[in-house]
Design a protein around this motif. Sequence first.
Motif, PDB file in Angstrom:
ATOM      1  N   VAL A  48       0.837  -1.202   0.000  1.00 22.10           N
ATOM      2  CA  VAL A  48       0.000   0.000   0.000  1.00 22.10           C
ATOM      3  C   VAL A  48       0.875   1.257   0.000  1.00 22.10           C
ATOM      4  CG1 VAL A  48      -1.649   1.358   1.349  1.00 22.10           C
ATOM      5  CG2 VAL A  48      -1.991  -1.107   1.058  1.00 22.10           C
ATOM      6  N   ILE A  49       1.939   1.256   0.794  1.00 25.76           N
ATOM      7  CA  ILE A  49       2.833   2.417   0.878  1.00 25.76           C
ATOM      8  C   ILE A  49       3.461   2.723  -0.483  1.00 25.76           C
ATOM      9  CG2 ILE A  49       5.000   3.277   1.853  1.00 25.76           C
ATOM     10  CD1 ILE A  49       4.302   1.716   4.422  1.00 25.76           C
ATOM     11  N   LEU A  50       3.910   1.697  -1.202  1.00 31.87           N
ATOM     12  CA  LEU A  50       4.596   1.929  -2.479  1.00 31.87           C
ATOM     13  C   LEU A  50       3.643   2.076  -3.654  1.00 31.87           C
ATOM     14  CD1 LEU A  50       7.748  -0.415  -2.487  1.00 31.87           C
ATOM     15  CD2 LEU A  50       7.660   2.043  -2.141  1.00 31.87           C
ATOM     16  N   LEU A  51       2.606   1.224  -3.708  1.00 34.10           N
ATOM     17  CA  LEU A  51       1.758   1.164  -4.903  1.00 34.10           C
ATOM     18  C   LEU A  51       0.342   1.689  -4.701  1.00 34.10           C
ATOM     19  CD1 LEU A  51       2.932  -2.360  -6.089  1.00 34.10           C
ATOM     20  CD2 LEU A  51       3.312  -0.228  -7.311  1.00 34.10           C
ATOM     21  N   GLY A  52      -0.035   1.946  -3.467  1.00 32.51           N
ATOM     22  CA  GLY A  52      -1.364   2.509  -3.226  1.00 32.51           C
ATOM     23  C   GLY A  52      -2.468   1.480  -3.132  1.00 32.51           C
ATOM     24  N   TYR A 103      10.008  -8.711  -2.833  1.00 35.25           N
ATOM     25  CA  TYR A 103      10.764  -8.354  -4.039  1.00 35.25           C
ATOM     26  C   TYR A 103       9.807  -7.978  -5.172  1.00 35.25           C
ATOM     27  CZ  TYR A 103      13.497  -8.501  -8.238  1.00 35.25           C
ATOM     28  OH  TYR A 103      14.063  -8.137  -9.425  1.00 35.25           O
ATOM     29  N   LYS A 104       8.742  -8.755  -5.369  1.00 35.36           N
ATOM     30  CA  LYS A 104       7.804  -8.488  -6.459  1.00 35.36           C
ATOM     31  C   LYS A 104       7.119  -7.138  -6.278  1.00 35.36           C
ATOM     32  CE  LYS A 104       6.839 -13.242  -7.880  1.00 35.36           C
ATOM     33  NZ  LYS A 104       7.244 -13.073  -9.279  1.00 35.36           N
ATOM     34  N   ILE A 105       6.870  -6.759  -5.032  1.00 37.11           N
ATOM     35  CA  ILE A 105       6.286  -5.437  -4.772  1.00 37.11           C
ATOM     36  C   ILE A 105       7.235  -4.347  -5.273  1.00 37.11           C
ATOM     37  CG2 ILE A 105       5.625  -3.790  -2.963  1.00 37.11           C
ATOM     38  CD1 ILE A 105       4.727  -6.255  -1.289  1.00 37.11           C
ATOM     39  N   MET A 106       8.496  -4.441  -4.885  1.00 37.61           N
ATOM     40  CA  MET A 106       9.474  -3.419  -5.280  1.00 37.61           C
ATOM     41  C   MET A 106       9.738  -3.430  -6.783  1.00 37.61           C
ATOM     42  SD  MET A 106      12.224  -3.437  -2.105  1.00 37.61           S
ATOM     43  CE  MET A 106      12.165  -5.185  -1.709  1.00 37.61           C
ATOM     44  N   HIS A 107       9.785  -4.619  -7.360  1.00 37.12           N
ATOM     45  CA  HIS A 107      10.028  -4.723  -8.799  1.00 37.12           C
ATOM     46  C   HIS A 107       8.864  -4.110  -9.585  1.00 37.12           C
ATOM     47  CE1 HIS A 107      11.615  -6.414 -12.516  1.00 37.12           C
ATOM     48  NE2 HIS A 107      10.394  -6.858 -12.789  1.00 37.12           N
ATOM     49  N   SER A 108       7.639  -4.405  -9.191  1.00 36.45           N
ATOM     50  CA  SER A 108       6.455  -3.837  -9.856  1.00 36.45           C
ATOM     51  C   SER A 108       6.426  -2.321  -9.713  1.00 36.45           C
ATOM     52  CB  SER A 108       5.177  -4.438  -9.263  1.00 36.45           C
ATOM     53  OG  SER A 108       5.138  -5.829  -9.452  1.00 36.45           O
ATOM     54  N   GLU A 162       6.464   0.442 -12.703  1.00 35.68           N
ATOM     55  CA  GLU A 162       5.370   1.398 -12.858  1.00 35.68           C
ATOM     56  C   GLU A 162       5.842   2.848 -12.718  1.00 35.68           C
ATOM     57  OE1 GLU A 162       1.950   0.738 -10.451  1.00 35.68           O
ATOM     58  OE2 GLU A 162       1.737  -1.375 -11.052  1.00 35.68           O
ATOM     59  N   ARG A 163       6.885   3.055 -11.924  1.00 39.89           N
ATOM     60  CA  ARG A 163       7.363   4.418 -11.682  1.00 39.89           C
ATOM     61  C   ARG A 163       8.866   4.526 -11.991  1.00 39.89           C
ATOM     62  NH1 ARG A 163       4.261   7.450  -8.289  1.00 39.89           N
ATOM     63  NH2 ARG A 163       5.511   9.145  -9.166  1.00 39.89           N
ATOM     64  N   PRO A 164       9.241   4.362 -13.258  1.00 37.70           N
ATOM     65  CA  PRO A 164      10.679   4.360 -13.603  1.00 37.70           C
ATOM     66  C   PRO A 164      11.349   5.713 -13.424  1.00 37.70           C
ATOM     67  CG  PRO A 164       9.331   4.340 -15.585  1.00 37.70           C
ATOM     68  CD  PRO A 164       8.392   4.138 -14.439  1.00 37.70           C
ATOM     69  N   GLU A 165      10.541   6.774 -13.358  1.00 35.65           N
ATOM     70  CA  GLU A 165      11.125   8.123 -13.281  1.00 35.65           C
ATOM     71  C   GLU A 165      11.608   8.482 -11.874  1.00 35.65           C
ATOM     72  OE1 GLU A 165       6.935   8.575 -11.826  1.00 35.65           O
ATOM     73  OE2 GLU A 165       7.960   7.397 -13.381  1.00 35.65           O
ATOM     74  N   HIS A 190      14.590   5.679  -6.933  1.00 33.32           N
ATOM     75  CA  HIS A 190      14.040   4.567  -6.157  1.00 33.32           C
ATOM     76  C   HIS A 190      14.717   4.383  -4.808  1.00 33.32           C
ATOM     77  CE1 HIS A 190      12.902   3.516 -10.382  1.00 33.32           C
ATOM     78  NE2 HIS A 190      11.746   3.374  -9.778  1.00 33.32           N
ATOM     79  N   VAL A 191      15.982   4.686  -4.737  1.00 34.17           N
ATOM     80  CA  VAL A 191      16.696   4.528  -3.466  1.00 34.17           C
ATOM     81  C   VAL A 191      16.146   5.498  -2.425  1.00 34.17           C
ATOM     82  CG1 VAL A 191      18.928   4.733  -2.309  1.00 34.17           C
ATOM     83  CG2 VAL A 191      18.789   3.665  -4.575  1.00 34.17           C
ATOM     84  N   GLU A 192      16.011   6.762  -2.808  1.00 32.94           N
ATOM     85  CA  GLU A 192      15.511   7.763  -1.864  1.00 32.94           C
ATOM     86  C   GLU A 192      14.058   7.504  -1.479  1.00 32.94           C
ATOM     87  OE1 GLU A 192      17.200  10.067  -0.224  1.00 32.94           O
ATOM     88  OE2 GLU A 192      18.948   9.123  -1.171  1.00 32.94           O
ATOM     89  N   GLU A 193      13.252   7.090  -2.467  1.00 36.10           N
ATOM     90  CA  GLU A 193      11.837   6.811  -2.180  1.00 36.10           C
ATOM     91  C   GLU A 193      11.681   5.588  -1.287  1.00 36.10           C
ATOM     92  OE1 GLU A 193       9.208   8.703  -2.903  1.00 36.10           O
ATOM     93  OE2 GLU A 193      10.634  10.152  -3.710  1.00 36.10           O
ATOM     94  N   LEU A 194      12.584   4.621  -1.450  1.00 38.37           N
ATOM     95  CA  LEU A 194      12.535   3.439  -0.584  1.00 38.37           C
ATOM     96  C   LEU A 194      12.832   3.808   0.866  1.00 38.37           C
ATOM     97  CD1 LEU A 194      14.139   0.361  -2.391  1.00 38.37           C
ATOM     98  CD2 LEU A 194      11.906   0.484  -1.280  1.00 38.37           C
ATOM     99  N   LYS A 195      13.750   4.723   1.051  1.00 35.31           N
ATOM    100  CA  LYS A 195      14.056   5.179   2.419  1.00 35.31           C
ATOM    101  C   LYS A 195      12.811   5.745   3.089  1.00 35.31           C
ATOM    102  CE  LYS A 195      18.956   6.323   1.644  1.00 35.31           C
ATOM    103  NZ  LYS A 195      19.949   7.426   1.601  1.00 35.31           N
TER     104      LYS A 195
END
Length: 518
Positions: free
Chosen positions: A352-356, A374-379, A383-386, A389-394
């Motif tokens: 929910v935090i990453l993909l809503g 892993y599949k959550i982060m990969h998806s 979906e959000r390649p722009e 990802h490192v900073e958003e994961l933090k």
Amino acid sequence: MAERMEDTLPPKSEKLLEIHNKATQAVSVQEFVDKDENFNESYGNVKKIDEGSYGSVYSAQWKGESKTFLKFLALKVVEASKFQDTEIERNLELFQNGSCRHIVRFISLRSHIFEKQKFYVLEMEICTGGTLRKSDHEDKYDNHEFQLNILKGLIEGLKYIHSLNLVHHDIHGGNIFFKSEDDPTVMYGDFGLTKEEATYTKWDDIERLADTIIRYVFALKSSGSLQIQEIATRLREKEVSKSIIDVIVGLKRKEMKLEEAKDKIEEMIRKLPGEGDDRIDDRTALSASEPPCSSSRSGLRRRETKQEDENHIQKRRKVDQIQMELKVNGNEILFDYLSRKLSGSSPLEFCVILLGDTTVVECCKTKYNPEIFYKIMHSWKCERPELDHVEELKKALSKLGRQDLVEHISSFSVESLQKHSITIEGPNIRVVDDDFIRISRNVAQGYVHVVRFLGLQQNDIDQLESDFSSSIKERIFEAFKKIKYNFPSLNRQHVCNALHYADHVNVIFLLNENWKNS
């Protein structure tokens, strides 16, 4: 000057002629694809990728529930009157009698009626890596190991076709495909002219294969008009190894059977893990076709050739090592690393935090907890390649209450994971099938961490995991074979680094014991 019939017709007759013309006008394949409701209910994202007198080929996405792991397909759409019944028969023969990774997979045949006209749609595995004629892999054609792998794949595929007493009958650069941009497995396709051996023989297939290899892999564009001796001379000028030249000439002359050619190629591949390269032995020995030289001159030539080959080998190994390092995507390894650390947290909350929403977790078929993360982060990355990802994961991990992992990310590096204190026998020796068999026997469900660390792409892992007909050991073995195919320089140190990362230290000791005794 005679008037046209349409100009002399009364109004009623004009209307009848219009109806007649509309009724007898043939519907094109493109009109069918654009307008047929059933076709468009079944497939989405339809794009034309090839066209010929037989019909057209499209890439498409299957909209329904996939009966195979293939969600994206290639569709060959043919008007019924132009359809060869033998094509579907041959496709069925090729897949009912076994399987071969070098044959484009046939899935099913569907028929459609549109505007009272019948069309056939052949569903096939889609190959996205281009063809031997035009591909993103062309820059690798000069690589000796890549050449060997192409030849091995082409020979194995044709040998399989011939084992069914069939001849392909239409071998050329446009009918040989690469599986994908990341996977250079060569695959035969288009079996419209495939038939039982008759006036066109298996030897004719073999000769056409040799011509295709010469023309596209070694870029001798006018090879069809060259004498065999001239072909051999030009290949030597391109620094092709004598062993490969011998195989190509043997096939071209219809003197070497596919089984013998396969054995010779495999022997060359087996030599690659050693200290040298078969090119050294092959090229220091003068070919029988070369003019005789004095002993002093030939000795000098052998020394110069050996030095050139040693330089070439070192350069190639360096390039292969760079390719390996580039292929291992830092973010993918980070996602894998975090997935193992997150196994005690809630995947639903993280999703929910990453993909809503929780769609990825609900659709995830695996019960292996780290793989869900892993599949959550990969998806999310797809979906959000722009995003950074490192900073958003933090930020996401902070919301999840995992500040410990935020600190892990800040100090994370793939290089640090590749270091360990275990000393192994012959670290730079390339791994072989026996090593993969031992690994498959001793690494279970968590094998995905190992193969992902070695650069295997997620779509390849998904494909292996969807093959329920094979055992976990078989899937692990195939995963390593695919990695080795993509990176012929894969050595013992690479594999042990991955096993250490995935906490399979016991397997490292088991392998090392075998290496010491071999």
